[in-house]
Design a protein around this motif. Structure first.
Motif, PDB file in Angstrom:
ATOM      1  N   UNK A 157       0.847  -1.202   0.000  1.00  0.00           N
ATOM      2  CA  UNK A 157       0.000   0.000   0.000  1.00  0.00           C
ATOM      3  C   UNK A 157       0.878   1.246   0.000  1.00  0.00           C
ATOM      4  N   UNK A 158       0.483   2.226  -0.830  1.00  0.00           N
ATOM      5  CA  UNK A 158       1.278   3.438  -0.977  1.00  0.00           C
ATOM      6  C   UNK A 158       0.383   4.667  -0.900  1.00  0.00           C
ATOM      7  N   UNK A 159       0.897   5.695  -0.242  1.00  0.00           N
ATOM      8  CA  UNK A 159       0.199   6.983  -0.236  1.00  0.00           C
ATOM      9  C   UNK A 159       1.165   8.083  -0.670  1.00  0.00           C
ATOM     10  N   UNK A 160       0.671   8.925  -1.569  1.00  0.00           N
ATOM     11  CA  UNK A 160       1.443  10.060  -2.063  1.00  0.00           C
ATOM     12  C   UNK A 160       0.734  11.355  -1.701  1.00  0.00           C
ATOM     13  N   UNK A 161       1.486  12.443  -1.733  1.00  0.00           N
ATOM     14  CA  UNK A 161       0.907  13.783  -1.743  1.00  0.00           C
ATOM     15  C   UNK A 161       1.218  14.396  -3.101  1.00  0.00           C
ATOM     16  N   UNK A 162       0.222  15.032  -3.684  1.00  0.00           N
ATOM     17  CA  UNK A 162       0.411  15.680  -4.975  1.00  0.00           C
ATOM     18  C   UNK A 162      -0.190  17.080  -4.935  1.00  0.00           C
ATOM     19  N   UNK A 163       0.475  18.010  -5.560  1.00  0.00           N
ATOM     20  CA  UNK A 163      -0.067  19.347  -5.769  1.00  0.00           C
ATOM     21  C   UNK A 163      -0.325  19.462  -7.265  1.00  0.00           C
ATOM     22  N   UNK A 164      -1.588  19.635  -7.630  1.00  0.00           N
ATOM     23  CA  UNK A 164      -1.921  19.656  -9.056  1.00  0.00           C
ATOM     24  C   UNK A 164      -2.514  21.000  -9.479  1.00  0.00           C
ATOM     25  N   UNK A 165      -2.499  21.227 -10.779  1.00  0.00           N
ATOM     26  CA  UNK A 165      -2.985  22.481 -11.342  1.00  0.00           C
ATOM     27  C   UNK A 165      -4.513  22.549 -11.274  1.00  0.00           C
ATOM     28  N   UNK A 166      -5.035  23.737 -10.937  1.00  0.00           N
ATOM     29  CA  UNK A 166      -6.478  23.968 -10.946  1.00  0.00           C
ATOM     30  C   UNK A 166      -7.183  23.443  -9.715  1.00  0.00           C
ATOM     31  N   UNK A 167      -8.510  23.583  -9.701  1.00  0.00           N
ATOM     32  CA  UNK A 167      -9.332  23.132  -8.581  1.00  0.00           C
ATOM     33  C   UNK A 167      -9.956  21.788  -8.943  1.00  0.00           C
ATOM     34  N   UNK A 168      -9.386  20.755  -8.396  1.00  0.00           N
ATOM     35  CA  UNK A 168      -9.786  19.390  -8.719  1.00  0.00           C
ATOM     36  C   UNK A 168     -11.137  19.041  -8.085  1.00  0.00           C
ATOM     37  N   UNK A 169     -12.043  18.520  -8.905  1.00  0.00           N
ATOM     38  CA  UNK A 169     -13.341  18.037  -8.428  1.00  0.00           C
ATOM     39  C   UNK A 169     -13.680  16.753  -9.173  1.00  0.00           C
ATOM     40  N   UNK A 170     -14.430  15.845  -8.518  1.00  0.00           N
ATOM     41  CA  UNK A 170     -14.945  15.929  -7.152  1.00  0.00           C
ATOM     42  C   UNK A 170     -13.813  15.862  -6.130  1.00  0.00           C
ATOM     43  N   UNK A 171     -14.141  16.100  -4.871  1.00  0.00           N
ATOM     44  CA  UNK A 171     -13.127  16.126  -3.828  1.00  0.00           C
ATOM     45  C   UNK A 171     -12.579  14.734  -3.497  1.00  0.00           C
ATOM     46  N   UNK A 172     -13.325  13.727  -3.880  1.00  0.00           N
ATOM     47  CA  UNK A 172     -12.864  12.355  -3.687  1.00  0.00           C
ATOM     48  C   UNK A 172     -13.284  11.534  -4.899  1.00  0.00           C
ATOM     49  N   UNK A 173     -12.381  10.660  -5.356  1.00  0.00           N
ATOM     50  CA  UNK A 173     -12.728   9.801  -6.496  1.00  0.00           C
ATOM     51  C   UNK A 173     -11.760   8.632  -6.586  1.00  0.00           C
ATOM     52  N   UNK A 174     -12.237   7.570  -7.216  1.00  0.00           N
ATOM     53  CA  UNK A 174     -11.395   6.435  -7.587  1.00  0.00           C
ATOM     54  C   UNK A 174     -11.333   6.404  -9.111  1.00  0.00           C
ATOM     55  N   UNK A 175     -10.143   6.507  -9.638  1.00  0.00           N
ATOM     56  CA  UNK A 175      -9.943   6.559 -11.081  1.00  0.00           C
ATOM     57  C   UNK A 175      -9.524   5.183 -11.583  1.00  0.00           C
ATOM     58  N   UNK A 176     -10.359   4.581 -12.388  1.00  0.00           N
ATOM     59  CA  UNK A 176     -10.061   3.281 -12.987  1.00  0.00           C
ATOM     60  C   UNK A 176      -9.826   3.472 -14.476  1.00  0.00           C
ATOM     61  N   UNK A 177      -8.637   3.933 -14.835  1.00  0.00           N
ATOM     62  CA  UNK A 177      -8.309   4.201 -16.224  1.00  0.00           C
ATOM     63  C   UNK A 177      -7.072   3.385 -16.614  1.00  0.00           C
ATOM     64  N   UNK A 178      -7.205   2.430 -17.517  1.00  0.00           N
ATOM     65  CA  UNK A 178      -6.025   1.649 -17.945  1.00  0.00           C
ATOM     66  C   UNK A 178      -5.018   2.541 -18.663  1.00  0.00           C
ATOM     67  N   UNK A 179      -3.756   2.263 -18.469  1.00  0.00           N
ATOM     68  CA  UNK A 179      -2.716   3.073 -19.099  1.00  0.00           C
ATOM     69  C   UNK A 179      -1.722   2.181 -19.850  1.00  0.00           C
ATOM     70  N   UNK A 180      -1.108   2.768 -20.848  1.00  0.00           N
ATOM     71  CA  UNK A 180      -0.109   2.052 -21.644  1.00  0.00           C
ATOM     72  C   UNK A 180       0.906   3.062 -22.171  1.00  0.00           C
ATOM     73  N   UNK A 181       2.042   2.553 -22.632  1.00  0.00           N
ATOM     74  CA  UNK A 181       3.061   3.439 -23.176  1.00  0.00           C
ATOM     75  C   UNK A 181       2.787   3.703 -24.647  1.00  0.00           C
ATOM     76  N   UNK A 182       2.804   4.959 -25.029  1.00  0.00           N
ATOM     77  CA  UNK A 182       2.622   5.358 -26.418  1.00  0.00           C
ATOM     78  C   UNK A 182       3.992   5.374 -27.099  1.00  0.00           C
ATOM     79  N   UNK A 183       4.166   4.520 -28.081  1.00  0.00           N
ATOM     80  CA  UNK A 183       5.497   4.378 -28.692  1.00  0.00           C
ATOM     81  C   UNK A 183       5.903   5.594 -29.526  1.00  0.00           C
TER      82      UNK A 183
END
Length: 276
Positions: A157-183
């Motif tokens: 289990x891992x926890x990070x802190x991130x500072x991101x651009x803009x006002x992120x909403x919703x305030x809580x979410x689970x992102x299930x987005x598959x990722x791959x490397x673009x050649x």
């Protein structure tokens, strides 16, 4: 020559004891071949039956890989006979890339060699060059095999802190987005053909058109996963040159890790506050 010692808690062969740490067959065979296994000072074979209360003594012989020690500063958060946890600064590689020996692994090994410990101390996972925070190292081959298996099975289990651009909403979410490397771009992207990747975040503060959030990777994590997911939402990590606007520093910090300790076999957690 360095040694490690294990007090045996149940009756089993030395072979089965080593296999319980997920040591490879090749490495197990070498322990017997080079007479590195002892009980009560006597060399033993892999089929030797250990008894509860026995102390298994293993000589450490570095068979694989060469470390190039590099003098430098290292901040150790925790260490024992099996593991060491280091706070990685920004803009420092963990492993050599062929261009420099100034890496966290080489700096840490310089530190230990000065203390008389000449067995390679190796990282069990990666952290991006720009990212700060916790790095877990193994001090011998048993803990390296044991911890590497947990990372492979995505049980850390891992926890990070991130500072991101803009006002992120919703305030809580689970992102299930598959990722791959673009050649073509040599970057990682969200793509339905990619590997499963789950990122959980919780907003904790918003100011100056920026959002500070806690990010959880409880199912392991892919390369650049947090950076890719936040950029996909339109809120890249501040300072991200690859997926955002860029800047002098990347505001992403690996702050907390929980895993099963290789000796106690119990869950253990470490944390460190972000520098932002």
């Amino acid at each position: 020559m360095n040694f490690i010692y294990f007090e045996i808690e149940k009756e089993e062969t030395i072979n089965d004891f080593l296999k319980s740490y997920h040591v490879s067959k090749k490495n197990i065979y070498k322990q017997e071949l080079f007479n590195l296994l002892r009980v009560d000072g006597e060399v033993k074979k892999l089929n030797y039956m250990l008894k509860k209360g026995d102390v298994l003594e293993i000589k450490l012989a570095p068979f694989d890989g060469v470390i190039t020690p590099h003098e430098g500063e290292v901040e150790i958060i925790y260490e024992d006979d099996d593991i060491v946890i280091v706070n990685k600064p920004e803009k420092l590689l963990i492993h050599e890339d062929g261009n420099t020996t100034n890496t966290l692994t080489n700096i840490l090994n310089f530190y230990y060699q000065k203390k008389g410990y000449d067995y390679p101390v190796l990282a069990t996972h990666r952290l991006d060059y720009e990212t700060t925070g916790l790095v877990l190292f193994a001090k011998h081959f048993l803990s390296l095999s044991f911890l590497s298996r947990q990372f492979e099975e995505r049980r850390v289990s891992k926890k990070y802190f991130a500072l991101c651009e803009g006002y992120l909403k919703p305030y809580y979410a689970i992102l299930d987005y598959p990722i791959m490397k673009d050649r073509h771009s040599n970057k990682y992207v969200v793509n339905k053909k990619g590997k499963l990747a789950r990122t959980e975040y919780q907003v904790i503060d918003q100011f100056d058109n920026k959002t500070k959030c806690e990010v959880y990777l409880n199912d392991g994590g892919r390369t650049h996963q947090i950076r890719v997911h936040l950029s996909y939402l339109g809120h890249p990590v501040v300072g991200d040159k690859l997926y955002g606007k860029g800047g002098s520093s990347l505001y992403l910090h690996f702050s907390e890790i929980e895993f099963i300790h290789p000796r106690t076999k119990k869950k253990i957690k470490f944390k460190i506050d972000p520098p932002f």
